[in-house]
Write an enzyme that holds these catalytic residues in place. Structure first.
Site, PDB file in Angstrom:
ATOM      1  N   HIS A  27       0.883  -1.177   0.000  1.00 35.47           N
ATOM      2  CA  HIS A  27       0.000   0.000   0.000  1.00 35.47           C
ATOM      3  C   HIS A  27       0.915   1.220   0.000  1.00 35.47           C
ATOM      4  O   HIS A  27       1.241   1.797   1.031  1.00 35.47           O
ATOM      5  CB  HIS A  27      -0.926   0.013   1.220  1.00 35.47           C
TER       6      HIS A  27
ATOM      7  N   HIS B 133       1.561   4.735  -2.341  1.00 37.76           N
ATOM      8  CA  HIS B 133       1.079   5.608  -3.415  1.00 37.76           C
ATOM      9  C   HIS B 133       2.258   6.219  -4.158  1.00 37.76           C
ATOM     10  O   HIS B 133       3.056   6.951  -3.578  1.00 37.76           O
ATOM     11  CB  HIS B 133       0.197   6.720  -2.846  1.00 37.76           C
TER      12      HIS B 133
ATOM     13  N   ASP C  83       2.108   8.570  -6.360  1.00 32.95           N
ATOM     14  CA  ASP C  83       1.940  10.028  -6.401  1.00 32.95           C
ATOM     15  C   ASP C  83       1.974  10.656  -5.012  1.00 32.95           C
ATOM     16  O   ASP C  83       1.883  11.876  -4.883  1.00 32.95           O
ATOM     17  CB  ASP C  83       0.665  10.428  -7.159  1.00 32.95           C
TER      18      ASP C  83
ATOM     19  N   GLY D  81      -9.724   8.360  -2.027  1.00 31.29           N
ATOM     20  CA  GLY D  81     -10.219   9.735  -2.003  1.00 31.29           C
ATOM     21  C   GLY D  81     -11.314   9.934  -0.977  1.00 31.29           C
ATOM     22  O   GLY D  81     -11.356   9.259   0.053  1.00 31.29           O
TER      23      GLY D  81
ATOM     24  N   HIS E  15      -9.809   1.385  -0.641  1.00 33.96           N
ATOM     25  CA  HIS E  15      -9.631   2.182   0.569  1.00 33.96           C
ATOM     26  C   HIS E  15     -10.972   2.231   1.307  1.00 33.96           C
ATOM     27  O   HIS E  15     -11.964   2.712   0.749  1.00 33.96           O
ATOM     28  CB  HIS E  15      -9.226   3.615   0.213  1.00 33.96           C
TER      29      HIS E  15
ATOM     30  N   GLU F 148     -11.392   4.038   6.854  1.00 34.11           N
ATOM     31  CA  GLU F 148     -10.404   5.041   7.277  1.00 34.11           C
ATOM     32  C   GLU F 148     -11.169   6.274   7.737  1.00 34.11           C
ATOM     33  O   GLU F 148     -11.362   6.491   8.928  1.00 34.11           O
ATOM     34  CB  GLU F 148      -9.454   5.358   6.129  1.00 34.11           C
TER      35      GLU F 148
ATOM     36  N   ASP G   3       2.061   3.905   2.826  1.00 35.33           N
ATOM     37  CA  ASP G   3       1.009   4.783   2.319  1.00 35.33           C
ATOM     38  C   ASP G   3       1.612   5.852   1.404  1.00 35.33           C
ATOM     39  O   ASP G   3       1.744   5.640   0.208  1.00 35.33           O
ATOM     40  CB  ASP G   3       0.180   5.404   3.442  1.00 35.33           C
ATOM     41  N   ASP G   4       1.977   7.004   1.959  1.00 33.63           N
ATOM     42  CA  ASP G   4       2.541   8.114   1.167  1.00 33.63           C
ATOM     43  C   ASP G   4       3.889   8.506   1.767  1.00 33.63           C
ATOM     44  O   ASP G   4       4.011   9.564   2.390  1.00 33.63           O
ATOM     45  CB  ASP G   4       1.595   9.323   1.185  1.00 33.63           C
TER      46      ASP G   4
END
EC number: 3.5.4.4
Length: 333
Positions: free
Chosen positions: A12, A14, A16, A170, A197, A200, A278-279
């Protein structure tokens, strides 16, 4: 805390949400894009989480400067390549990179299908160069509405053999999964896996919906499953994996602190849950931090951390033969 005899995965992650601050600075200069700061030190507070954000939507705004500098398909290709380089630096053997081409294309009206192709090219070159295995998961960004998601889906389908799974991310509250049933029907027809997703920002009902209506085989984040015992039983029985992202869930204020994170409970319940970033570029963390700092702070024992590492490969969208080959490759080193 990382077992070096086992494959290390991040499923998981991202693409971007992992654009280096230095790259943002360089692309901003290259394309004459006015950034909120002109040095790396002063830019970082604008592109990384310094203090926990009040909610998920506030957290996501930190990603915006990264995509605002994607002024060409070459820029998209570069950040895809650098994602693989970063994975190699972190000691990862296998990554699943989730990406939203519509989001990446938006600031400069790039062709969405072109972004998909550029990402595929950059990742392929990165894997060749650094020896990391990677698969791509296409994200539909529901924040931008059904039509935008349809455009993303068509772009993925144009490259269906290079896409492994479809994801939905999103604003889960404003755009529930029920709006995207036909999109996921087409994804299954294409032979893709499904991850969503859920659980959350929204509650456990969003996880039920992802499973029952969208056909999710895995759930991204899934922290709110802790509120529904029957759901936890179902996840364990059906081996529906939870892609846990410890630090991220604190930074988005989804969970108050690491000690309150449900990952330990999920593992004790027999749920197949894994540790992921995640990010990482936005969060200022890496997979090593998640295993050696965040997981112990979340109360996981050494054996539970090892189980989560095993789960990462078991949950991966790889064939049984691919998993076996990866295990043997790592064990032989």
């Amino acid at each position: 805390m990382i077992d070096t005899t086992l494959p290390l995965t991040d499923i998981h992650r991202h693409l971007d949400g992992n654009i280096r601050p230095q790259t943002i600075l360089e692309l901003g200069r290259q394309y004459n894009i006015l950034l909120p700061a002109q040095s790396l030190e002063t830019l970082i507070p604008h592109v990384q989480v310094i203090a926990n954000e009040p909610d998920l939507v506030s957290f996501l705004t930190k990603l915006d400067w990264g995509v605002k500098v994607l002024a060409s398909l070459d820029a998209c290709r570069r950040v895809a390549f650098e994602n693989i380089e970063d994975a190699a630096r972190n000691g990862l053997h296998y990554v699943e990179l989730h990406f939203s081409p519509g989001y990446m294309a938006m600031a400069h009206q790039l062709p969405v299908a072109g972004v998909v192709e550029a990402v595929i090219d950059g990742v392929r070159e990165g894997c060749r160069t650094f020896g990391v295995q990677a698969k791509l998961i296409g994200i539909m960004s529901r924040t931008f509405g059904e039509a935008a998601c349809q455009q993303e889906l068509e772009a993925f389908l144009a490259h269906r053999d290079q896409i492994t799974a479809l994801d939905l991310a999103g604003d889960k509250l404003g755009f529930p999964g029920s709006l995207f049933l036909s999109h996921f029907n087409r994804a299954r027809d294409a032979g893709w896996h499904i991850t969503v997703h859920a659980g959350e920002a929204a509650g456990p009902e969003s996880i039920w919906q992802a499973i029952r209506e969208l056909g999710a085989e895995r759930i991204g984040h899934g922290v709110k499953a802790i509120e529904d015992r029957a759901l936890m039983d179902f996840l364990a029985e059906q081996q529906i994996g939870i892609e846990s992202c410890l630090t991220s869930n604190i930074q988005t204020s989804t969970v108050a602190d690491l000690a309150a994170h449900p990952l330990k409970t999920f593992l004790e319940h027999g749920i197949r849950a894994s540790i992921n970033t995640d990010d990482p570029g936005v969060q200022g963390v890496d997979i090593i931090h998640e295993y050696t700092v965040a997981a112990p702070a979340a109360g996981l024992s050494r054996e539970q951390i090892r189980q989560a590492q095993i789960n990462g490969l078991e949950m991966a969208f790889l064939s049984a033969e691919e998993k076996r080959a990866l295990r043997e490759k790592v064990a032989a080193k």
